[in-house]
Design a protein around this motif. Structure first.
Motif, mmCIF file in Angstrom:
data_model
loop_
_atom_site.group_PDB
_atom_site.id
_atom_site.type_symbol
_atom_site.label_atom_id
_atom_site.label_comp_id
_atom_site.label_asym_id
_atom_site.label_seq_id
_atom_site.Cartn_x
_atom_site.Cartn_y
_atom_site.Cartn_z
ATOM 1 N N ARG A 151 0.834 -1.199 0.000
ATOM 2 C CA ARG A 151 0.000 0.000 0.000
ATOM 3 C C ARG A 151 0.874 1.256 0.000
ATOM 4 N NH1 ARG A 151 -5.234 1.095 -0.837
ATOM 5 N NH2 ARG A 151 -5.714 -0.974 0.047
ATOM 6 N N MET A 154 1.946 2.033 -3.462
ATOM 7 C CA MET A 154 0.834 2.556 -4.247
ATOM 8 C C MET A 154 0.563 4.021 -3.899
ATOM 9 S SD MET A 154 -2.910 0.893 -4.871
ATOM 10 C CE MET A 154 -3.414 1.014 -3.161
ATOM 11 N N ASP A 155 0.626 4.349 -2.619
ATOM 12 C CA ASP A 155 0.418 5.740 -2.218
ATOM 13 C C ASP A 155 1.499 6.651 -2.797
ATOM 14 O OD1 ASP A 155 -1.823 5.048 -0.782
ATOM 15 O OD2 ASP A 155 -0.758 4.870 1.141
ATOM 16 N N LYS A 158 0.818 7.014 -6.768
ATOM 17 C CA LYS A 158 -0.366 7.804 -7.142
ATOM 18 C C LYS A 158 -0.133 9.301 -6.967
ATOM 19 C CE LYS A 158 -2.854 8.246 -2.779
ATOM 20 N NZ LYS A 158 -4.104 8.014 -2.069
ATOM 21 N N SER A 159 0.903 9.675 -6.176
ATOM 22 C CA SER A 159 1.179 11.104 -5.972
ATOM 23 C C SER A 159 1.766 11.769 -7.210
ATOM 24 C CB SER A 159 2.142 11.281 -4.785
ATOM 25 O OG SER A 159 3.412 10.711 -5.074
ATOM 26 N N GLN A 192 -10.058 -1.702 -7.637
ATOM 27 C CA GLN A 192 -11.250 -0.947 -7.311
ATOM 28 C C GLN A 192 -12.418 -1.936 -7.140
ATOM 29 O OE1 GLN A 192 -12.109 2.269 -10.075
ATOM 30 N NE2 GLN A 192 -9.921 2.671 -10.434
ATOM 31 N N LEU A 208 -3.439 2.855 -12.324
ATOM 32 C CA LEU A 208 -3.700 3.239 -10.940
ATOM 33 C C LEU A 208 -4.336 4.612 -10.929
ATOM 34 C CD1 LEU A 208 -3.420 3.142 -7.853
ATOM 35 C CD2 LEU A 208 -1.059 3.940 -8.133
ATOM 36 N N SER A 209 -5.512 4.744 -10.343
ATOM 37 C CA SER A 209 -6.236 6.007 -10.270
ATOM 38 C C SER A 209 -5.959 6.676 -8.927
ATOM 39 C CB SER A 209 -7.736 5.763 -10.444
ATOM 40 O OG SER A 209 -8.455 6.963 -10.200
ATOM 41 N N ARG A 210 -5.569 7.929 -8.978
ATOM 42 C CA ARG A 210 -5.300 8.660 -7.747
ATOM 43 C C ARG A 210 -6.577 8.860 -6.937
ATOM 44 N NH1 ARG A 210 -2.900 14.467 -8.568
ATOM 45 N NH2 ARG A 210 -1.029 13.270 -9.111
ATOM 46 N N SER A 211 -7.650 9.212 -7.627
ATOM 47 C CA SER A 211 -8.903 9.490 -6.918
ATOM 48 C C SER A 211 -9.447 8.253 -6.204
ATOM 49 C CB SER A 211 -9.951 10.037 -7.886
ATOM 50 O OG SER A 211 -10.207 9.095 -8.923
ATOM 51 N N THR A 213 -7.519 5.500 -5.593
ATOM 52 C CA THR A 213 -6.408 4.838 -4.896
ATOM 53 C C THR A 213 -6.542 3.316 -5.036
ATOM 54 O OG1 THR A 213 -6.556 6.641 -3.274
ATOM 55 C CG2 THR A 213 -5.004 4.861 -2.805
#
Length: 230
Positions: A151, A154-155, A158-159, A192, A208-211, A213
């Motif tokens: 995780r 991934m965080d 996505k930034s 998702q 990978l979608s930021r909105s 996550t």
């Protein structure tokens, strides 16, 4: 003994002699007077000429002094003007040097802006590449598309962008997901809700979608940004 005739002759001679002497004396006296007058006149003329010379010399001296004064003033004015022009020239040289430095700085800034523009244009092109092009770009850099196993990873990914290609795709002829390093997805992953759904049977790549996550399966010809890792 003298006779009367002799007396009278003698007297005539004496008278004539006296008269001649008297006439001669007057003549001589008159010559002396005329000579004196000429001498006095010549002296007066010389004095007059000398006085005129003195006056002319004094006048010329005054004129020369006046001319010298005017000439000195003119030299002062010209010298002052020359010095002012030199100062102005030196100031212009300084300004020219400063302008040259500013121009060089502007050129450097311009070149930096051009380089930045070119990079942005390249980034824009990259943003519009599909997954195949994205992976090729990473490989040219000695890396590959990012692999996400935690995780935190991934965080971090996505930034960078709103939507990002990751190095996960559907394995050919199998309903399995495989990373670019050849390993298969271990566990459920970070999908998702409702994904992957392969809505039309051709959603074989993952973004990978930021909105959200989370991951989503999409067509591989979509144009997103990407993150590389080595």
């Amino acid at each position: 003994m003298f006779s009367m005739d002799d007396f009278y002759k003698s007297g005539e001679v004496e008278e004539d002699g006296w008269n001649l002497m008297s006439s001669g004396g007057r003549s001589n006296h008159g010559w002396r007077s005329q000579s004196s007058v000429c001498w006095v006149g010549a002296t007066a003329l010389c004095l007059g000429l000398l006085l005129l010379t003195v006056i002319m010399v004094a006048h010329n001296t005054s004129a020369i002094n006046q001319w010298d004064s005017k000439y000195t003033d003119l030299i002062h004015v010209l010298t002052k003007g020359r010095d002012e022009l030199r100062d102005e020239r030196d100031q212009l040289k300084i300004q020219s040097s400063n302008l040259t430095q500013e121009l060089e700085a502007l050129r450097s800034q311009y070149n930096d802006v051009v380089d930045s523009r070119d990079k942005l244009q390249e980034d824009i092109k990259n943003l519009h590449r599909n997954r195949t092009g994205a992976r090729k770009d990473c490989q040219q850099k000695g890396a590959d598309l990012v692999i996400i196993t935690t995780r935190d990873e991934m965080d971090f990914v996505k930034s960078s962008f709103a939507i990002t290609w990751i190095g996960l795709s559907r394995h050919e002829h199998e309903d399995k997901w495989k990373w670019v390093d050849g390993t298969f997805l271990d566990g459920d992953g970070f999908w998702q809700d409702g994904e992957p759904n392969n809505s039309d049977g051709e959603e074989d790549c993952v973004e990978l979608s930021r909105s959200a996550t989370a991951w989503n399966d999409v067509h591989c010809n979509q144009k997103f940004s990407w993150v590389c890792e080595d």
